[in-house]
Scaffold this motif. Structure first.
Motif, PDB file in Angstrom:
ATOM      1  N   MET A   1     -17.200 -63.811  23.332  1.00 48.86           N
ATOM      2  CA  MET A   1     -16.220 -63.180  22.410  1.00 48.86           C
ATOM      3  C   MET A   1     -16.053 -61.701  22.806  1.00 48.86           C
ATOM      4  SD  MET A   1     -14.291 -63.876  19.731  1.00 48.86           S
ATOM      5  CE  MET A   1     -14.925 -65.328  18.919  1.00 48.86           C
ATOM      6  N   SER A   2     -14.822 -61.273  22.809  1.00 50.34           N
ATOM      7  CA  SER A   2     -14.559 -59.916  23.288  1.00 50.34           C
ATOM      8  C   SER A   2     -14.975 -58.867  22.247  1.00 50.34           C
ATOM      9  CB  SER A   2     -13.071 -59.775  23.570  1.00 50.34           C
ATOM     10  OG  SER A   2     -12.743 -58.430  23.701  1.00 50.34           O
ATOM     11  N   THR A   3     -15.520 -57.761  22.749  1.00 50.62           N
ATOM     12  CA  THR A   3     -15.903 -56.681  21.823  1.00 50.62           C
ATOM     13  C   THR A   3     -14.672 -56.003  21.232  1.00 50.62           C
ATOM     14  OG1 THR A   3     -16.063 -55.210  23.707  1.00 50.62           O
ATOM     15  CG2 THR A   3     -18.123 -56.134  22.881  1.00 50.62           C
ATOM     16  N   THR A   4     -13.488 -56.300  21.806  1.00 60.21           N
ATOM     17  CA  THR A   4     -12.277 -55.686  21.229  1.00 60.21           C
ATOM     18  C   THR A   4     -12.032 -56.199  19.812  1.00 60.21           C
ATOM     19  OG1 THR A   4     -10.945 -57.401  22.268  1.00 60.21           O
ATOM     20  CG2 THR A   4     -11.084 -55.301  23.437  1.00 60.21           C
ATOM     21  N   LEU A   5     -12.658 -57.324  19.482  1.00 62.09           N
ATOM     22  CA  LEU A   5     -12.509 -57.840  18.116  1.00 62.09           C
ATOM     23  C   LEU A   5     -13.453 -57.118  17.149  1.00 62.09           C
ATOM     24  CD1 LEU A   5     -12.166 -61.696  18.679  1.00 62.09           C
ATOM     25  CD2 LEU A   5     -10.378 -60.007  18.298  1.00 62.09           C
ATOM     26  N   LEU A   6     -14.354 -56.343  17.704  1.00 63.96           N
ATOM     27  CA  LEU A   6     -15.295 -55.622  16.839  1.00 63.96           C
ATOM     28  C   LEU A   6     -14.704 -54.277  16.411  1.00 63.96           C
ATOM     29  CD1 LEU A   6     -18.616 -56.259  18.803  1.00 63.96           C
ATOM     30  CD2 LEU A   6     -17.845 -57.393  16.712  1.00 63.96           C
ATOM     31  N   SER A   7     -15.332 -53.683  15.419  1.00 60.74           N
ATOM     32  CA  SER A   7     -14.835 -52.389  14.912  1.00 60.74           C
ATOM     33  C   SER A   7     -15.136 -51.273  15.908  1.00 60.74           C
ATOM     34  CB  SER A   7     -15.513 -52.060  13.581  1.00 60.74           C
ATOM     35  OG  SER A   7     -16.893 -51.838  13.785  1.00 60.74           O
ATOM     36  N   ASP A   8     -14.348 -50.217  15.851  1.00 56.50           N
ATOM     37  CA  ASP A   8     -14.634 -49.021  16.658  1.00 56.50           C
ATOM     38  C   ASP A   8     -16.007 -48.487  16.265  1.00 56.50           C
ATOM     39  OD1 ASP A   8     -12.123 -49.328  17.654  1.00 56.50           O
ATOM     40  OD2 ASP A   8     -11.218 -47.754  16.397  1.00 56.50           O
ATOM     41  N   ARG A   9     -16.303 -48.630  14.982  1.00 59.49           N
ATOM     42  CA  ARG A   9     -17.568 -48.114  14.462  1.00 59.49           C
ATOM     43  C   ARG A   9     -18.751 -48.678  15.257  1.00 59.49           C
ATOM     44  NH1 ARG A   9     -17.276 -50.489   9.798  1.00 59.49           N
ATOM     45  NH2 ARG A   9     -15.765 -48.997   9.023  1.00 59.49           N
ATOM     46  N   ILE A  10     -18.739 -49.994  15.434  1.00 58.96           N
ATOM     47  CA  ILE A  10     -19.889 -50.582  16.123  1.00 58.96           C
ATOM     48  C   ILE A  10     -19.774 -50.404  17.634  1.00 58.96           C
ATOM     49  CG2 ILE A  10     -19.086 -52.995  16.342  1.00 58.96           C
ATOM     50  CD1 ILE A  10     -22.625 -51.884  15.381  1.00 58.96           C
ATOM     51  N   ASN A  11     -18.559 -50.438  18.141  1.00 59.22           N
ATOM     52  CA  ASN A  11     -18.418 -50.246  19.588  1.00 59.22           C
ATOM     53  C   ASN A  11     -18.828 -48.844  20.018  1.00 59.22           C
ATOM     54  OD1 ASN A  11     -17.652 -52.831  20.306  1.00 59.22           O
ATOM     55  ND2 ASN A  11     -15.478 -52.452  19.912  1.00 59.22           N
ATOM     56  N   ASN A  12     -18.660 -47.881  19.126  1.00 59.38           N
ATOM     57  CA  ASN A  12     -19.030 -46.501  19.467  1.00 59.38           C
ATOM     58  C   ASN A  12     -20.499 -46.195  19.201  1.00 59.38           C
ATOM     59  OD1 ASN A  12     -16.429 -45.975  20.216  1.00 59.38           O
ATOM     60  ND2 ASN A  12     -15.822 -45.198  18.200  1.00 59.38           N
ATOM     61  N   LEU A  13     -21.190 -47.137  18.564  1.00 62.38           N
ATOM     62  CA  LEU A  13     -22.593 -46.889  18.195  1.00 62.38           C
ATOM     63  C   LEU A  13     -23.506 -47.183  19.381  1.00 62.38           C
ATOM     64  CD1 LEU A  13     -24.530 -46.330  15.692  1.00 62.38           C
ATOM     65  CD2 LEU A  13     -24.732 -48.808  15.528  1.00 62.38           C
ATOM     66  N   ALA A  14     -24.415 -46.243  19.671  1.00 66.36           N
ATOM     67  CA  ALA A  14     -25.401 -46.492  20.730  1.00 66.36           C
ATOM     68  C   ALA A  14     -26.482 -47.415  20.172  1.00 66.36           C
ATOM     69  CB  ALA A  14     -26.022 -45.170  21.159  1.00 66.36           C
TER      70      ALA A  14
END
Ligand code: PMP
Ligand code: GLU
Length: 396
Positions: free
Chosen positions: A1-14
């Motif tokens: 599943m692509s991370t593009t479906l995830l929120s910016d919040r989680i994609n930006n979190l280390a």
């Protein structure tokens, strides 16, 4: 599943660097590698029997229902007694909130205190999750660099210079993870004097290593009368009581902050685990002398690891006064090629140790200091000796 479906919040979190390194070490071990794990800040002792017995009793006494969201009244009472006994702090039950680890306590504080763009001053090195917890709440971490020559402590002048009209909070741990440094009462007073001029700045004092202290006095920011109403004291049982997996932390805070943390927990967790809470009542009500054997052992290991590291050219250590980490400056290796690997960063160096010495450490970048690595000495003396020998051989 692509991370593009995830929120910016989680994609930006280390991802948590400490937990990531521990997972990596586990993975390599499963592949059959003999990894010595000095990455995770986790006591290698068992939870003491008198605490385990309290948990077993709680199971048998059918403590199985939802607890009050902010903690059992008996636990809050034990926390209040502990704050009075160990820190001379007087809290009311309305000022105490029990959470799922000190980590959730910190998360709550960020969520309830920060608006987008609010600045949080973090003296570096800081504990790995502070910066990301602040950013999750859309706050802006403001890193203040400190020096090994000042024992990695922020001075009053540095604090003053970092304050802007957007400063909302300052977060620090003392004893500090990862440097082991401890702010004395005098040093805290100097910081408090700066804050006198800025009455709207809230202090988050993370005291989870309070008992793992090799120099004696533990000072709390909230002990100053003028700071009590603007300080959140964070503590927990994970470290001193060898209870990392039980997941209980707590705060003493101004009532409006405690109420807000209670409110957020009511929507997110409904409160901390019932059995663990019962066990923590016993942990906190028992004399601190009962856990001293662990502190004494950590102190021996600190002496050992400092002696062993002093023998490796290129490692510069300060003497940690508490917690169970050393934070050596290893920047003298930058630009060198070791075992075919060019070392340009602390992260390169930490990976070198993992791959070539089979020793897991954590890069200082994760703590806001790119010249150091963190080594946890919450491991057996045999493991410490073997790990340092391996490191020495690799960098020789
Ligand atoms: N603060 C510091 C400084 C820590 O080292 C840790 C490590 N776990 C925490 C908070 C979080 O503690 P807990 O395990 O209780 O969530
Ligand atoms: N506090 C520990 C550490 O710094 C545990 C890991 C974590 O909670 O991130 O290693």
């Amino acid at each position: 599943m692509s991370t593009t479906l995830l929120s910016d919040r989680i994609n930006n979190l280390a991802a948590s660097a400490t937990l990531a390194m521990a997972a990596k070490a586990r993975e390599l071990r499963a592949e059959g590698k003999d990894i010595i794990g000095l990455s995770l800040g986790e006591p290698d002792f068992n939870t003491p029997d008198y605490i385990k017995d309290a948990a077993i009793q709680a199971v048998n006494d059918n403590y199985n229902s939802y607890t009050p969201v902010d903690g059992y009244p008996e636990l809050k009472k034990a926390i209040i007694t502990k704050f009075k006994r160990d820190n001379g702090l007087t809290y009311d039950p309305s000022q105490i909130v029990v959470s799922t680890g000190a980590k959730q306590a910190l998360y709550n504080i960020a969520q309830v205190c920060l608006n987008p763009g609010d600045e949080v001053i973090l003296p570096c090195p800081y504990w790995v999750s502070y910066s990301d917890i602040v950013q999750l709440a859309e706050g802006v971490p403001v890193e203040v660099a400190t020096s090994i020559h000042n024992d990695f402590k922020m001075t009053a002048e540095q604090l003053e210079a970092a304050i802007t009209p957007k400063t909302k909070m300052i977060w620090y741990s003392s004893p500090c993870n990862p440097s082991g440094s401890i702010y004395s009462k005098k040093e805290l007073r100097a910081l408090a004097d700066v804050l006198k001029k800025h009455p709207n700045i809230i202090v988050v004092s993370d005291e989870i290593y309070e008992h793992i202290n090799y120099v004696g006095d533990h000072a709390s920011m909230a002990q100053f009368e003028d700071m009590f109403d603007r300080t959140v004291t964070v503590n927990g049982v994970a470290k001193a009581f060898a209870m990392t997996g039980w997941r209980i932390g707590y705060i003493g805070a101004p009532t409006y902050i405690a109420r807000a943390c209670n409110k957020i927990q009511g929507q997110v967790t409904s409160g901390a685990n019932c059995i663990a809470q019962r066990a923590v009542i016993t942990a906190l009500e028992s004399p601190v002398s009962k856990i001293q054997y662990m502190v004494d052992e950590f102190k021996n290991r600190r002496t050992l690891i400092l002696q062993l590291l002093a023998d490796i050219p290129g490692f510069e250590c300060n003497e940690p006064e508490g917690a169970f980490y050393v934070f050596p400056n290893i920047s003298s290796f930058f630009g060198k090629t070791i075992e075919g690997k060019l070392i340009n960063t602390a992260s390169d160096f930490s990976m070198l140790l993992l791959e070539k010495a089979n020793v897991a450490t954590v890069t200082g970048d994760a703590f806001g200091n790119g010249d150091c690595i963190r080594i946890s000495y919450a491991a057996s003396t045999d493991q410490i000796k073997e790990a340092v020998l391996r490191i020495k051989n690799v960098v020789a």
